[in-house]
Design a protein around this motif. Structure first.
Motif: not given
Length: 318
Positions: A99-115
């Motif tokens: 998702y282009g509107f996310l920052s890399a930190r937001e993307l990776v942190e969201a993935t961590a929360k999914l895990h």
């Protein structure tokens, strides 16, 4: 206050992928045809031309597709319909789907929360640092170069510290420095005892990183071994060259006297030469032409596409 400890999900006792007689077809199209292989710890390269079935096989390994025939296991667990494997498996697909509107930190942190990692922010920071995106972590992904977007996706795949990492053409779009840094990261992961498998259509990329290489073409496993064995298979195959010269007939007669030449055909607009050894022929050609009093105008390999190289392997050259 000290930083919180990043906990790692428990990995299988033996982080090994076992592929046994796997086929996958879509209607009348056979994408993967009766493949068996064992992927152990370290770095393995999945090499093949575009359309060879590498992406389909990776999706099968990751449990995203069901095999039409055969089975795939991670350790002692089947990968199909088994969400539990994702605690110890990371995947980077070739298709850009961030998702282009996310920052890399937001993307990776969201993935961590999914895990469901207990310290998602700390895990995200660690993964971002591993891929060298720290200085750009808070910029929107839409502003990234293709290579930076690729690194963000790799960080998301690494955030839960997986024992097994699957990557589909991970070096696409990266500049030479980014490519080298990712290669070094994959090598470190392999040396640390993880199982890393990545696909590529470029032999040199695979050689630089992988201990073992699996070669695919037309959905089938064409060859398997270390990079030296695969390189020998590719360089020792028959080669064809198209030549143009000041006297094609005289040059053809001279070339037939070379041990490394298996055949010569005179055809407009020049010669088609079949050589047993690429290196020996290219070294012998200039002095042979000079001795025959012939001037060379053009020397072109006639069969150097990836498709021709891999097809030779699967048609019996191995």
């Amino acid at each position: 206050m000290s930083a919180p400890t990043v906990t790692r999900p428990e990995a299988p006792a033996h982080a090994v992928l076992e592929i046994e007689g796997v086929s996958r077809w879509f209607g009348n199209v056979v994408a993967v045809n009766d493949i068996s292989m064992s992927i152990g710890t370290g770095v393995t390269g999945l090499l093949g031309p575009n359309g060879a079935g590498k992406t389909t096989l990776l999706h099968l390994m990751a449990g995203l597709l069901q095999p039409s025939r055969g089975s795939i296991r991670l350790g002692d667990a089947p990968v199909w319909r088994n969400p539990g494997i994702y605690a110890s498996l990371g995947l980077v697909v070739d298709r850009e789907d961030t998702y282009g509107f996310l920052s890399a930190r937001e993307l990776v942190e969201a993935t961590a929360k999914l895990h469901r990692l207990p310290h998602a922010r700390a895990a995200a920071d660690r993964a971002i640092a591993m891929v060298g995106l720290g200085s750009a972590a808070d910029r929107r992904i839409a502003t990234y170069s293709k290579g930076m977007r690729q690194r963000a996706r790799v960080a998301a795949a690494l955030v839960h510290d997986p024992a097994v990492l699957l990557l589909d053409e991970p070096f696409n779009g990266m500049d030479p420095r980014q490519r080298l840094e990712l290669m070094e990261l994959l090598q470190r992961m392999g040396e640390a005892g993880r199982t890393v498998l990545f696909s590529s259509h470029i032999l040199e990329e695979v050689e630089q990183v992988s201990q073992q290489i699996q070669v695919m073409v037309a959905g089938r496993l064409a060859a398997s071994g270390d990079h030296r064995a695969i390189r020998r298979l590719m360089t020792q195959r028959p080669h064809e060259f198209r030549l143009a010269s000041s006297d094609d007939r005289a040059l053809g007669v001279a070339l037939l006297g070379l041990e490394c030449v298996s055949g010569v055909e005179l055809e407009p607009p020049g010669l088609l030469v079949r050589a047993r050894d690429y290196g020996a022929f290219t070294r012998a050609l200039p002095p042979t032409a000079r001795s025959a009093g012939v001037r060379l105008y053009q020397v072109l390999p006639a069969d150097e596409s990836l498709e021709s190289v891999f097809s030779y392997l699967i048609e019996g050259g191995q």
